[in-house]
Design an enzyme around this catalytic site. Structure first.
Site, PDB file in Angstrom:
ATOM      1  N   HIS A  74       4.305   1.960  -8.020  1.00 45.15           N
ATOM      2  CA  HIS A  74       3.342   0.853  -7.917  1.00 45.15           C
ATOM      3  C   HIS A  74       2.390   0.861  -9.109  1.00 45.15           C
ATOM      4  CE1 HIS A  74       4.116   1.588  -3.439  1.00 45.15           C
ATOM      5  NE2 HIS A  74       4.406   0.308  -3.557  1.00 45.15           N
ATOM      6  N   SER A 104       9.539   5.729  -3.484  1.00 47.10           N
ATOM      7  CA  SER A 104       9.402   4.750  -2.419  1.00 47.10           C
ATOM      8  C   SER A 104       8.347   5.252  -1.446  1.00 47.10           C
ATOM      9  CB  SER A 104      10.742   4.589  -1.693  1.00 47.10           C
ATOM     10  OG  SER A 104      10.530   3.985  -0.437  1.00 47.10           O
ATOM     11  N   VAL A 142      10.728   3.530 -11.238  1.00 45.88           N
ATOM     12  CA  VAL A 142      10.135   4.834 -11.538  1.00 45.88           C
ATOM     13  C   VAL A 142      10.742   5.854 -10.576  1.00 45.88           C
ATOM     14  CG1 VAL A 142       7.998   6.166 -11.624  1.00 45.88           C
ATOM     15  CG2 VAL A 142       8.014   3.768 -12.375  1.00 45.88           C
ATOM     16  N   GLY A 187       0.815  -1.209   0.000  1.00 37.35           N
ATOM     17  CA  GLY A 187       0.000   0.000   0.000  1.00 37.35           C
ATOM     18  C   GLY A 187       0.850   1.261   0.000  1.00 37.35           C
ATOM     19  N   GLN A 244       8.062  -9.161   7.597  1.00 36.14           N
ATOM     20  CA  GLN A 244       9.253  -8.711   6.872  1.00 36.14           C
ATOM     21  C   GLN A 244       9.903  -7.495   7.518  1.00 36.14           C
ATOM     22  OE1 GLN A 244       6.816  -8.086   3.212  1.00 36.14           O
ATOM     23  NE2 GLN A 244       8.219  -6.402   2.846  1.00 36.14           N
ATOM     24  N   LEU A 287       0.430   3.612  -2.075  1.00 32.88           N
ATOM     25  CA  LEU A 287       0.790   3.468  -3.495  1.00 32.88           C
ATOM     26  C   LEU A 287       1.257   4.791  -4.087  1.00 32.88           C
ATOM     27  CD1 LEU A 287      -2.065   1.103  -4.764  1.00 32.88           C
ATOM     28  CD2 LEU A 287       0.152   0.518  -3.751  1.00 32.88           C
TER      29      LEU A 287
HETATM   30  P1  AMP Z   1       6.180  -2.198  -1.584  1.00 31.16           P
HETATM   31  O1  AMP Z   1       4.784  -1.676  -1.456  1.00 31.16           O
HETATM   32  O2  AMP Z   1       7.236  -1.245  -1.155  1.00 31.16           O
HETATM   33  O3  AMP Z   1       6.341  -3.590  -0.991  1.00 31.16           O
HETATM   34  O4  AMP Z   1       6.418  -2.388  -3.140  1.00 31.16           O
HETATM   35  C1  AMP Z   1       5.542  -3.154  -3.914  1.00 31.16           C
HETATM   36  C2  AMP Z   1       6.172  -3.364  -5.260  1.00 31.16           C
HETATM   37  O5  AMP Z   1       6.366  -2.109  -5.907  1.00 31.16           O
HETATM   38  C3  AMP Z   1       7.552  -4.043  -5.174  1.00 31.16           C
HETATM   39  O6  AMP Z   1       7.655  -5.010  -6.200  1.00 31.16           O
HETATM   40  C4  AMP Z   1       8.482  -2.883  -5.402  1.00 31.16           C
HETATM   41  O7  AMP Z   1       9.726  -3.260  -5.965  1.00 31.16           O
HETATM   42  C5  AMP Z   1       7.686  -2.035  -6.380  1.00 31.16           C
HETATM   43  N1  AMP Z   1       8.182  -0.660  -6.378  1.00 31.16           N
HETATM   44  C6  AMP Z   1       8.417   0.124  -5.297  1.00 31.16           C
HETATM   45  N2  AMP Z   1       8.945   1.302  -5.674  1.00 31.16           N
HETATM   46  C7  AMP Z   1       9.043   1.275  -7.027  1.00 31.16           C
HETATM   47  C8  AMP Z   1       9.535   2.181  -8.001  1.00 31.16           C
HETATM   48  N3  AMP Z   1      10.026   3.382  -7.675  1.00 31.16           N
HETATM   49  N4  AMP Z   1       9.490   1.820  -9.301  1.00 31.16           N
HETATM   50  C9  AMP Z   1       9.010   0.584  -9.646  1.00 31.16           C
HETATM   51  N5  AMP Z   1       8.544  -0.324  -8.775  1.00 31.16           N
HETATM   52  C10 AMP Z   1       8.555   0.011  -7.476  1.00 31.16           C
END
Ligand code: AMP
Length: 282
Positions: free
Chosen positions: A37, A185, A176, A31, A61, A33
């Site tokens: 995402h 992030s 991205v 989430g 995690q 997002l």
């Molecule tokens: P998270 O919500 O942080 O667990 O991320 C969910 C998914 O989104 C994971 O596969 C991350 O690698 C991907 N993700 C997070 N940040 C980015 C970004 N800046 N660009 C592409 N994918 C991302």
């Protein structure tokens, strides 16, 4: 768009979609997002008939003293982003639905999880692989979408899927970035304006690493020391690692390799940030 918190209800929907011939694309997230995402949801939308986004802040995690409690939870906004990106179903399980009482089973990938993030966060990856295994068993993906942003994570998931002989394809989508290069992030929202400016050192170091490789520098140690120098020039950036490794094994690149991956982790203003870049050698 369906919003479902019950695992058996999700499985019922995806099974019925599968039986009618639809391919299922799954995007696992915690989430909060952002556009990164959404790029995964977009890719799933282009390539699959039925798109599932999972939103679950997975407690296992996070290590002791990490940010599980503070992790941003923005479900209403997240549902809006999923709907706008054309998701068909958002799975929003409760913690109790994903972790059954007295569970004794974890999924652990061995070697690949001993380095980098695994060395720094000893139980992190078994938390990731265990929850992703459960999410896959519930959502039955033909394809699942992960970000290159978490480079080691997508390798670990690929290894789990291969080793367990699951019939799901793992798709890795490009990082991205914000306009100034900062990798997006969910944790960037913890950064003060000042820390955010200092965090750009990670991107600068990776850019420089890529430029060196393009200019013909092939010696990992030389590229690593150039990255260290750039990070050390930025004030109050606490570097954990800046390394150049084999793209698949995360070990030392073999001589004559055509590519490698440069990976950086650092804490800036109390927030741990990750970034990486594939280097193409000339
Ligand atoms: P998270 O919500 O942080 O667990 O991320 C969910 C998914 O989104 C994971 O596969 C991350 O690698 C991907 N993700 C997070 N940040 C980015 C970004 N800046 N660009 C592409 N994918 C991302």
């Amino acid at each position: 768009m369906l919003v479902v918190s019950c695992p058996s209800e999700v499985r019922r929907v995806v099974l019925s979609e599968r039986r009618s011939g639809a391919t299922i694309g799954v995007v696992p997230t915690m989430g909060a997002l952002h556009t990164g995402h959404v790029s995964l949801i977009d890719a799933a939308r282009r390539e699959c008939d039925f798109v599932v986004v999972t939103v679950f802040v997975n407690p296992t995690q996070f290590g002791p003293g990490e940010d599980y409690e503070q992790y941003p939870r923005t479900l209403e906004d997240d549902l809006g982003s999923c709907e706008a990106a054309g998701a068909d179903l958002v799975f929003t399980p409760e913690r109790s639905a994903m972790y059954l009482p007295q569970a004794q089973t974890i999924v652990r990938v061995s070697e690949l999880t001993t380095v980098l993030e695994g060395a720094h966060r000893p139980t992190h990856f078994e938390g990731v692989t265990t929850i992703v295994a459960k999410l896959f068993n519930i959502t039955l993906p033909n394809r699942a979408y992960f970000g290159q942003k978490d480079y080691q994570q997508q390798l670990v998931i690929r290894r789990m899927v291969r080793d367990l002989q699951w019939d799901s394809e793992i798709v890795t989508c490009p990082i991205v970035r914000e306009a100034d290069g900062l990798a997006m992030s969910s944790r960037n929202r913890y950064l003060s304006p000042d820390a955010r400016a200092r965090a750009l050192a990670l991107h600068r170091a990776l850019d420089h690493a890529a430029a060196l490789a393009e200019q013909g520098q092939r010696v990992p140690a030389m590229i690593e020391s150039a990255m260290h120098r750039i990070i050390s020039e930025a004030e109050q950036v606490d570097l954990h690692y800046a390394v150049v490794l084999d793209c698949e094994t995360l070990q030392k690149p073999s001589e004559g390799a055509e590519s490698a991956v440069a990976l950086i982790a650092a804490t800036v203003g109390g927030t741990r940030l990750l970034d990486n870049r594939i280097l193409q050698f000339r």
